[in-house]
Design an enzyme around this catalytic site. Structure first.
Site, PDB file in Angstrom:
ATOM      1  N   HIS A 227     -41.293 -21.795  -7.222  1.00  0.00           N
ATOM      2  CA  HIS A 227     -41.802 -20.638  -6.461  1.00  0.00           C
ATOM      3  C   HIS A 227     -40.834 -19.492  -6.743  1.00  0.00           C
ATOM      4  O   HIS A 227     -39.785 -19.406  -6.109  1.00  0.00           O
ATOM      5  CB  HIS A 227     -41.819 -20.934  -4.966  1.00  0.00           C
ATOM      6  CG  HIS A 227     -42.658 -22.125  -4.572  1.00  0.00           C
ATOM      7  ND1 HIS A 227     -43.932 -22.027  -4.060  1.00  0.00           N
ATOM      8  CD2 HIS A 227     -42.396 -23.462  -4.618  1.00  0.00           C
ATOM      9  CE1 HIS A 227     -44.406 -23.235  -3.793  1.00  0.00           C
ATOM     10  NE2 HIS A 227     -43.491 -24.132  -4.127  1.00  0.00           N
TER      11      HIS A 227
ATOM     12  N   HIS B 112     -43.222 -26.917 -11.208  1.00  0.00           N
ATOM     13  CA  HIS B 112     -43.322 -26.611  -9.773  1.00  0.00           C
ATOM     14  C   HIS B 112     -42.166 -25.734  -9.298  1.00  0.00           C
ATOM     15  O   HIS B 112     -41.158 -26.225  -8.800  1.00  0.00           O
ATOM     16  CB  HIS B 112     -43.361 -27.927  -8.993  1.00  0.00           C
ATOM     17  CG  HIS B 112     -43.745 -27.773  -7.558  1.00  0.00           C
ATOM     18  ND1 HIS B 112     -44.244 -28.794  -6.803  1.00  0.00           N
ATOM     19  CD2 HIS B 112     -43.693 -26.706  -6.725  1.00  0.00           C
ATOM     20  CE1 HIS B 112     -44.490 -28.371  -5.577  1.00  0.00           C
ATOM     21  NE2 HIS B 112     -44.152 -27.101  -5.496  1.00  0.00           N
TER      22      HIS B 112
ATOM     23  N   ASP C 263     -39.828 -28.173  -7.194  1.00  0.00           N
ATOM     24  CA  ASP C 263     -40.300 -27.457  -5.993  1.00  0.00           C
ATOM     25  C   ASP C 263     -39.262 -26.414  -5.565  1.00  0.00           C
ATOM     26  O   ASP C 263     -38.967 -26.254  -4.374  1.00  0.00           O
ATOM     27  CB  ASP C 263     -40.618 -28.423  -4.848  1.00  0.00           C
ATOM     28  CG  ASP C 263     -41.449 -27.749  -3.750  1.00  0.00           C
ATOM     29  OD1 ASP C 263     -41.844 -26.588  -3.934  1.00  0.00           O
ATOM     30  OD2 ASP C 263     -41.686 -28.396  -2.709  1.00  0.00           O
TER      31      ASP C 263
ATOM     32  N   HIS D 147     -50.607 -30.035  -2.731  1.00  0.00           N
ATOM     33  CA  HIS D 147     -49.641 -30.257  -1.648  1.00  0.00           C
ATOM     34  C   HIS D 147     -50.383 -31.107  -0.625  1.00  0.00           C
ATOM     35  O   HIS D 147     -51.226 -30.618   0.123  1.00  0.00           O
ATOM     36  CB  HIS D 147     -49.170 -28.928  -1.050  1.00  0.00           C
ATOM     37  CG  HIS D 147     -48.177 -29.117   0.057  1.00  0.00           C
ATOM     38  ND1 HIS D 147     -46.882 -28.666  -0.019  1.00  0.00           N
ATOM     39  CD2 HIS D 147     -48.293 -29.721   1.261  1.00  0.00           C
ATOM     40  CE1 HIS D 147     -46.240 -28.985   1.095  1.00  0.00           C
ATOM     41  NE2 HIS D 147     -47.077 -29.623   1.892  1.00  0.00           N
TER      42      HIS D 147
ATOM     43  N   HIS E  87     -35.104 -19.650  -0.284  1.00  0.00           N
ATOM     44  CA  HIS E  87     -35.104 -18.695   0.834  1.00  0.00           C
ATOM     45  C   HIS E  87     -33.647 -18.330   1.112  1.00  0.00           C
ATOM     46  O   HIS E  87     -32.745 -19.115   0.836  1.00  0.00           O
ATOM     47  CB  HIS E  87     -35.777 -19.316   2.057  1.00  0.00           C
ATOM     48  CG  HIS E  87     -37.217 -19.670   1.806  1.00  0.00           C
ATOM     49  ND1 HIS E  87     -38.219 -18.718   1.730  1.00  0.00           N
ATOM     50  CD2 HIS E  87     -37.828 -20.858   1.554  1.00  0.00           C
ATOM     51  CE1 HIS E  87     -39.384 -19.315   1.475  1.00  0.00           C
ATOM     52  NE2 HIS E  87     -39.170 -20.612   1.349  1.00  0.00           N
TER      53      HIS E  87
END
Ligand code: DOR
Ligand code: ZN
Ligand code: ZN
Length: 441
Positions: free
Chosen positions: A61, A59, A302, A179, A306
């Site tokens: 991103h 998991h 996860d 999710h 950012h």
């Protein structure tokens, strides 16, 4: 002649530990035992040190190739391997969003060009892509590691309504990663907070949303059995729904380190804004209890990086998500040192179970025939995690200040030494796509 021999390390699996030599050829483990190893191009002594399989983080991103300040496959995979994660699975709400075979091919090429770690790629569910998802994730030789469903809106455009979710249950068979926050509940709370900033992000996305979503998942899995992996379980309320069906329905669960280490008692502002939210202390403790009792299956970071600038905006504008791929090992090994959980269980949660659930036939174990993804480390004093240790391009971490174990002494990916003591020592390795083996793996 072997490419690599690691001598006299204490090999830890979910079953226990033993001292042995590990011999590697062409990126795979070819011998484990105590017979004197023959000549090798590289031989290291691991006397008094531990050897565990490279972690499989299903998991992450890995964000935004081309953006100067955001994570991409190079920076994300450097962070991963520095912390012992040698396989990552990228979520579909990154660039390019992964909904079609063309998107998949584009993301695969980006990763093949830049990733130090081996990688799986999720395909996202959307109202109009059941056929594409089937083509990528179903059948005897799937390319995608699974189908990711957003039941609640989060960062990025992917969100499915209930009718679409039902269609995916009816028409696809692959592992579904979910999710699980119920959009109708979220909407209700969004409206009730309209224009105001809630005391915590959790107040605007309470446990009720997660609970409603997992209840719906249980119902649908009962009607259309297929493997479902509930991502980032974060509340006692979800566990209450899932525990009675555990082992009866093909539902497995992931927990993320931020839900184990952080609670609403930590004041992190937007840097702690993540979906599902950081929960009250009572939920954090429930996650630990579940992890210890074997009621969760995997730990996934996860990793949703950012930038500082994005996080420093006002509450409503700041994107949700926090980095975490490089801190799984330091945090969990610290938990071992503190006596909270045995290392054998950590190996299950971070390597064996994700590899088994996702069907990665040569990952997650140090055994003959498996990829030589090896993490070597010594037991050391805990240290405070500092921003200076962060390799993720975003340059911050919600775990700064936490007591952690140092990053591993050595990390081998496919037999190549890629990281030492948290620093990258080989920038040339290129990871390969990892796909699920169906049937006999
Ligand atoms: O906080 C989150 N950030 N939750 C998600 O579901 C997505 C993720 C992201 O992509 O940034
Ligand atoms: Zn999510
Ligand atoms: Zn996520």
């Amino acid at each position: 002649m072997y490419d690599l021999v690691i001598e006299d390390g204490t090999l830890i699996s979910g079953k226990g530990r033993r001292v042995a030599d590990i011999c590697v050829e062409d990126g795979r483990v070819v011998y484990i035992g105590t017979r004197p190893a023959g000549p090798a191009r590289r031989k290291i002594s691991a006397i008094g040190r531990f050897v565990v399989p490279g972690f499989v983080d299903t998991h992450v991103h890995f964000r935004d190739p081309g953006h100067p300040a955001k994570e991409d496959w190079q920076s994300g995979s450097r962070a991963a391997v520095s912390g012992g994660v040698t396989t990552v699975c990228d979520m579909p709400n990154t660039r390019p969003p992964t909904l079609t075979r063309a998107d998949f091919a584009e993301k695969r090429a980006l990763a093949e060009a830049r990733s130090l770690a081996d990688f799986g790629i999720w395909v996202g569910a959307a109202a109009d892509n059941v056929g594409e998802a089937q083509a990528l994730a179903d059948g005897p030789a799937p390319l995608a590691c699974g189908i990711k469903v957003f039941m609640g809106a989060s960062t990025g455009p992917l969100l499915v309504d209930d009718a679409t979710l039902v269609r995916f249950f009816e028409h696809t068979r692959a592992l579904m990663g979910v999710h699980a926050e119920d959009e109708r509940v979220l909407e209700r709370y969004r409206e009730s907070w309209a224009g105001r900033t809630p005391p915590t992000h959790h107040d605007s996305r309470p446990a009720e949303a997660a609970r409603a979503a997992v209840m719906r998942l249980v119902e649908l899995t009962r009607a259309h059995p297929r493997p479902v992996h509930v991502c980032h379980v974060s509340t006692a309320a979800e566990l209450e729904v899932l525990e009675p069906v555990r082992g009866r329905l093909p539902i497995t669960t992931e927990v993320s380190p931020h839900h184990l280490w952080l609670s609403t008692d930590n004041v992190l502002g937007n840097f702690g804004k993540v979906n599902p939210p950081i929960r009250p202390e009572v939920d954090r403790r429930a996650m630990w209890a579940a992890l210890k009792r074997g009621l969760v299956d995997t730990v996934g970071s996860d990793h949703a990086p950012h930038t500082r600038e994005e996080k420093e905006q006002d509450y409503a504008s700041a994107p949700s998500g926090m980095p975490g791929v490089e801190t799984i090992f330091p945090l969990l090994v610290a938990a071992v040192k503190q006596g909270r959980v045995p290392m054998e269980r950590v190996v299950q949660l971070c390597a064996e179970n994700p590899a088994r659930i996702f069907g990665f036939a040569r990952k997650g174990r140090v055994e003959v025939g498996f990829d030589a993804d090896l993490v070597v480390f010594a037991e050391k004093e805990l240290v405070r995690f500092t921003a200076a240790q962060v390799l993720s391009r975003v340059g911050w971490s919600p775990f700064v200040g936490q007591r952690v174990a140092p990053k591993p002494d050595q990390v081998y990916a496919g037999g190549t030494l890629v990281a030492e003591g948290g620093a990258i020592v080989d920038e040339t390795r290129r990871g390969r796509l990892v796909t699920p083996a169906r049937g006999e793996g």
